[in-house]
Design a protein around this motif. Structure first.
Motif, PDB file in Angstrom:
ATOM      1  N   SER A  39       0.910  -1.137   0.124  1.00 44.11           N
ATOM      2  CA  SER A  39      -0.201  -0.002   0.141  1.00 44.11           C
ATOM      3  C   SER A  39       1.081   1.042  -0.143  1.00 44.11           C
ATOM      4  N   ILE A  40       1.865   1.021   0.867  1.00 44.96           N
ATOM      5  CA  ILE A  40       2.600   2.421   0.687  1.00 44.96           C
ATOM      6  C   ILE A  40       3.448   2.503  -0.497  1.00 44.96           C
ATOM      7  N   ALA A  41       3.769   1.405  -1.063  1.00 46.48           N
ATOM      8  CA  ALA A  41       4.607   1.488  -2.487  1.00 46.48           C
ATOM      9  C   ALA A  41       3.575   2.158  -3.444  1.00 46.48           C
ATOM     10  N   VAL A  42       2.337   1.726  -3.562  1.00 51.62           N
ATOM     11  CA  VAL A  42       1.136   2.271  -4.206  1.00 51.62           C
ATOM     12  C   VAL A  42       1.130   3.703  -4.206  1.00 51.62           C
ATOM     13  N   VAL A  43       0.964   4.206  -3.049  1.00 52.67           N
ATOM     14  CA  VAL A  43       0.868   5.530  -2.603  1.00 52.67           C
ATOM     15  C   VAL A  43       1.870   6.316  -3.155  1.00 52.67           C
ATOM     16  N   ALA A  44       3.293   5.839  -2.957  1.00 52.45           N
ATOM     17  CA  ALA A  44       4.599   6.510  -3.494  1.00 52.45           C
ATOM     18  C   ALA A  44       4.710   6.489  -5.203  1.00 52.45           C
TER      19      ALA A  44
END
Ligand code: CUA
Length: 338
Positions: A39-44
């Motif tokens: 999820s963090i990677a997607v947001v980044a």
């Protein structure tokens, strides 16, 4: 109130579900980390692309480009939509598969459970009954569950009043205890130690003081614990008498117990057969009293008998206003219940 002492073998953060020690919890922990990182990677990635889009915006409208709101299929714009939808679909499909396999993995134990423990939630404590095909090997205790390390144990979860939730964060997820229904679950600990549990469903005034411990022991230690729990209380009358100062004899602690406590509490091997509160036959084998509220020692036992309503307001245990000598005697009696 005298402070509660830390329990040897219990982690410094016993309620942390990020460090788990059970095949019923580890797959969920891995999934949690995985989903968090993805999820963090997607947001980044989305933020980066959005920022690039903003910085590389098209030329403003001019005479040559008179239709600034025109949206069409020409150019390379649509390709990005197809790639975006394709990548998102594959990632979400992968995560759905991972989630489903995790749910399947924790729904049943890796091996057959050796025995069943029936746990009943009450306001605000846990009755714990060890079941065996041989009725002479069943017994009842409270607020502390012992299990053999590395072996799954079947749980039958029930409620005696309102909805509670059985939860040992380092060993697995929550299962509600619901009046009139038996929910079947299981626990296993892969590392010896003491694990803290907590009622996970708001159940009234003392919900926060409805804790329990799970003690995972090597199988031989566990077997001797079970054998010791089966025994009735060891002739406490003698033990109390031996401790009496000859000049000013205390009242008999067992008699005080039978007078004030036996309507609610049982001590096997005596006439105390109350079933309203926790069975106290082997009280001193437990680390805590009052459902994980106080460490189990002489000072806390006396405080609990006298001031239960201050320590846990609303609890079913009343303040017992005993004369000092009776309080001493009954506390001494309780401390013989190993
Ligand atoms: Cu029982 Cu909250």
């Amino acid at each position: 109130m005298t402070p509660t002492v830390p329990i040897p073998g219990m982690s410094a953060n016993p309620m942390s579900y990020l460090h788990t020690y059970s095949p019923g919890a580890d797959p969920v922990t891995r999934l949690g980390w995985g989903l968090g990182i993805i999820s963090i990677a997607v947001v980044a990635i989305i933020s980066g692309l959005l920022l690039a889009g903003i910085l590389r915006r098209r030329e403003p409208a001019t005479a040559a480009n008179s239709d600034p709101l025109h949206v069409g299929r020409e150019g390379k714009g649509m390709r990005w939509i197809y790639i975006g939808v394709g990548v998102s679909t594959m990632v979400l499909f992968g995560l759905a598969l991972w989630t489903l396999t995790t749910i399947a993995a924790v729904s049943r134990p890796p091996a057959m459970a050796a025995f069943t423990v029936r746990v009943t939630g009450y306001q605000w404590w846990w009755r714990v009954r060890y079941e065996d095909r041989d009725p002479s090997r069943t017994f009842t205790t409270a607020n502390e569950i012992h299990i053999p390390v590395g072996q799954p144990v079947r749980l039958e979860l029930e409620s005696g009043d309102v909805i509670h939730s059985f939860w040992i964060p380092q060993l697995g997820g929550k299962t509600d205890t619901i009046p009139g229904q038996t929910n079947v679950s299981w626990i296993q600990a892969d590392k010896p130690g003491v694990y803290r549990g907590q009622c996970g469903e708001y159940c009234g005034m003392q919900h926060a003081h409805m804790a329990m411990l799970v003690v995972a022991d090597p199988p031989d230690v566990f077997a001797s614990w079970w054998a010791a729990q089966l025994k009735p209380a060891a002739t406490p009358a003698q033990a109390t008498t031996a401790a009496l100062p000859p000049a000013a004899p205390l009242p008999n602690g067992q008699t005080v117990f039978l007078t004030y406590c036996a309507a609610c509490h049982a001590v096997r091997g005596t006439d105390a057969g109350g079933i309203y509160g926790p069975d106290l036959t082997h009280l001193m084998s437990r680390h805590m009293i009052a459902a994980g509220t106080l460490s189990n020692d002489e000072a806390h036992l006396a405080e609990w008998i006298r001031h239960a309503q201050q320590i846990k307001p609303g609890t079913r245990m009343p303040d017992i206003n005993l004369p000092e000598r009776d309080l001493k005697a009954v506390t001494a009696f309780l401390q013989t219940l190993h």
